[in-house]
Design an enzyme around this catalytic site. Sequence first.
Site, short mmCIF file in Angstrom:
data_model
loop_
_atom_site.label_atom_id
_atom_site.label_comp_id
_atom_site.label_asym_id
_atom_site.label_seq_id
_atom_site.Cartn_x
_atom_site.Cartn_y
_atom_site.Cartn_z
N ASP A 148 0.84 -1.19 0.00
CA ASP A 148 0.00 0.00 0.00
C ASP A 148 0.88 1.25 0.00
O ASP A 148 1.98 1.23 -0.56
CB ASP A 148 -0.91 -0.03 1.24
CG ASP A 148 -2.28 0.55 0.95
OD1 ASP A 148 -2.34 1.72 0.56
OD2 ASP A 148 -3.28 -0.16 1.11
N HIS A 218 -4.02 6.09 3.01
CA HIS A 218 -4.63 4.85 2.52
C HIS A 218 -4.03 3.62 3.20
O HIS A 218 -4.75 2.71 3.64
CB HIS A 218 -4.44 4.77 1.01
CG HIS A 218 -5.18 3.67 0.33
ND1 HIS A 218 -4.66 2.40 0.20
CD2 HIS A 218 -6.39 3.64 -0.27
CE1 HIS A 218 -5.52 1.63 -0.45
NE2 HIS A 218 -6.58 2.36 -0.76
N SER A 555 -10.84 -1.15 -1.63
CA SER A 555 -9.66 -1.05 -0.78
C SER A 555 -10.01 -1.29 0.68
O SER A 555 -9.19 -1.81 1.45
CB SER A 555 -9.03 0.35 -0.90
OG SER A 555 -8.21 0.44 -2.02
#
Length: 769
Positions: A148, A218, A555
Amino acid sequence: MWFPKVFMLSILFSLFQSPASGIKKSYIVYFGSHAHGPQISKVDLDAVADSHQQFLGSYLGSGEKARDAIIYSYDRHINGFAAMLEEEEAAKIARHPNVVSVFLNQGRKLHTTHSWDFMLMEKDGVVDPSSLWRRARFGEDSIIANLDTGVWPESRSFSEEGIGPLPSKWKGTCENDTAVGVTCNRKLIGARYFNKGYIAYAGGLTSSDDSARDIDGHGTHTLSTAGGNFVPGANVFGLGNGTAKGGSPKARVASYKVCWPPVNGSECFDADIIKAFDMAIHDGVDVLSVSLGGEPSDYFNDGLAIGALHAVKNGITVVCSAGNSGPMDGTVTNTAPWIITVGASTVDREFETFVELRNGKRLQGTSLSSPLSEKKFYPLITGKQAKAANASEADALLCKPKSLDHEKAKGKVVVCLRGETARMDKGYQAALVGAAGMILCNDKAGGSEIIADPHVLPAAQISYTDGLAVFAYINSTDHALGYISSPTAKLGTKPAPFMAAFSSRGPNTVTSEILKPDITAPGVNIIAAFSEAISPTAFDFDKRKSPFITESGTSMSCPHVAGVVGLLKTLHPDWSPAAIRSAIMTTARTRANTMTPMVDGRDGLEATPFSYGAGHIRPNRAQDPGLVFDLSINDYLDFLCASGYNSTMIEPFSDGPYKCPESTSIVDFNNPSITIRQLRNSMSVIRKVKNVGLPGTYAAHVREPYGISVSVEPNILTFEKEGDEKSFKVTFEARWDGVTEDYEFGSLTWTDGRHYVRSPIVVSFGGDY
């Protein structure tokens, strides 16, 4: 049958725009697997690097040119290298008999909506794995890692409170040697970063970027969703207050940063992804959560699929997001059968706000924004009515940058249409021209899916149907007035779950006989930890910081499943990745909390396996599935043979001699789902199930697809002990000629009265994929 493009080099290289001679691009040269022993020494790694340089040097003219060209040597489990090459050089290398494939260092994107539109496992939500948590000791024996944007180590989700010493199997490290490095502890045990592939494509990074630290948010969000520790009092600007916890709250976690600032729509590159997989396998992770993806392609031309296959070979379960390109069909990515591919659905919690119109209508919406400054009705105006002089009506309706006029919008609530630009940017554009608030109305593609965003001004997002009511009201009067209430968190909403409109759909465009996605999980308005290096909107003027935030996307659903896998790995350390995938799929549900079938957020109609796979995950059921569809690494190699690859290409991946079976069929691949793309009269498939519970007798129950007769032989299976395996045949026959050209759906369930082992069935007489 689909044939891989890798067989035809002319087609392989024509996929990409042909550069002029002399222009170098980054390519990946893939050989297969290494044959290292259990302990890999520096001598071994140096020998690999030397062999790669010698090989490439034979094409470039010298070892020195090869050393300069090579970006990475994949030297632990994956055998290959990434290098800067001209197209003609890459084509020559691809013809070498020891080379499995050569492909461009392709870019991928993260699968969060990031407030853009594409075309925590919570006890009080839809998913409640409390008993599994207790039995699996909150996943304390598992190591969960993600690929990520890095990690924010100061987050309380990565506190080492209540965490024991590091597991002896861990070989990883924390790369803390940069200006903004990452410190680790007993909870966050590893952090690495890989960016040479990105730099080869996009150029350099700033010093603040060149680190394993997450400045995007994220990576912190996804990793904490999968394995974040217990954090009491977590909330988003005071909303949704409660105890945050990941799917495996006591698991160790590690971060492999492979994603960087977007360039031409790409953030994560195959060269870096393969290197991260190679290191993660070496480091000793148990579960890999990968919330990113790209355009589907054949498996040996897909760095993520290659890395995942090596991981699964080494006993690591790989979970990937399905993509955010819904509601279009045929958009699902990460299609390899050795990956658990996850769609996104809702939970039964909403951040509720209301749009009140002066005509008496009260419309339910969602938001995380601050309330309007005064509790009164405000003038309502559409973006089109607030159009700037030089803007088009279409752009103004979408509230695009520089499309709104200050004099027209000042002090009013502007109504914007969803689509094309970021949801929160629309509010930003309204704020720039002095609007008091914004109502974001879904377009038809958005349907009833509404997402709670921390807008920079008072705002509410409403469904397509409610949006039509707002536009109709404004068009009916010269003095439209409205109000947006303050947001509140509401639990127990119905129906839930339903499929997010943005979630990518099947059919699988690479191998149509493999149903994808496999499963769906919570992926809308998910609260999890966030980087405090950035504001929730990422706008420069927004100075807010929040240790927790809501985000939406596949996600977010992907790490939910990874967290459940961490629990299952602790509870059943002997289960293979395929057994875990099967347990999750065959115990899923397809009904909402209304006891009616799950619906699709795009149109409110009944959802299908092309959006939810086997259904919405049920962790408690997955711990005791009764039977599983298991697979060995040779089963995957046989699948590749059936897909058109030959033994010469596949054998380098195997640890020993391998030869494709004389006869094999993809439809007989032991998948927990059954998909037949082109049924001709009658057709049979074979499956095999393994007992992972007590002795018992299971009976088959079929829900037949429309117009199709389904028979199972034998329809009774008796298992005398744990580990027993039984095969069965399922025969499909059209009830009449020309039943349908569309896909039809059904299911096969094996039950002993306590366990229900359900396989989705997808059949077509002439599918397009």
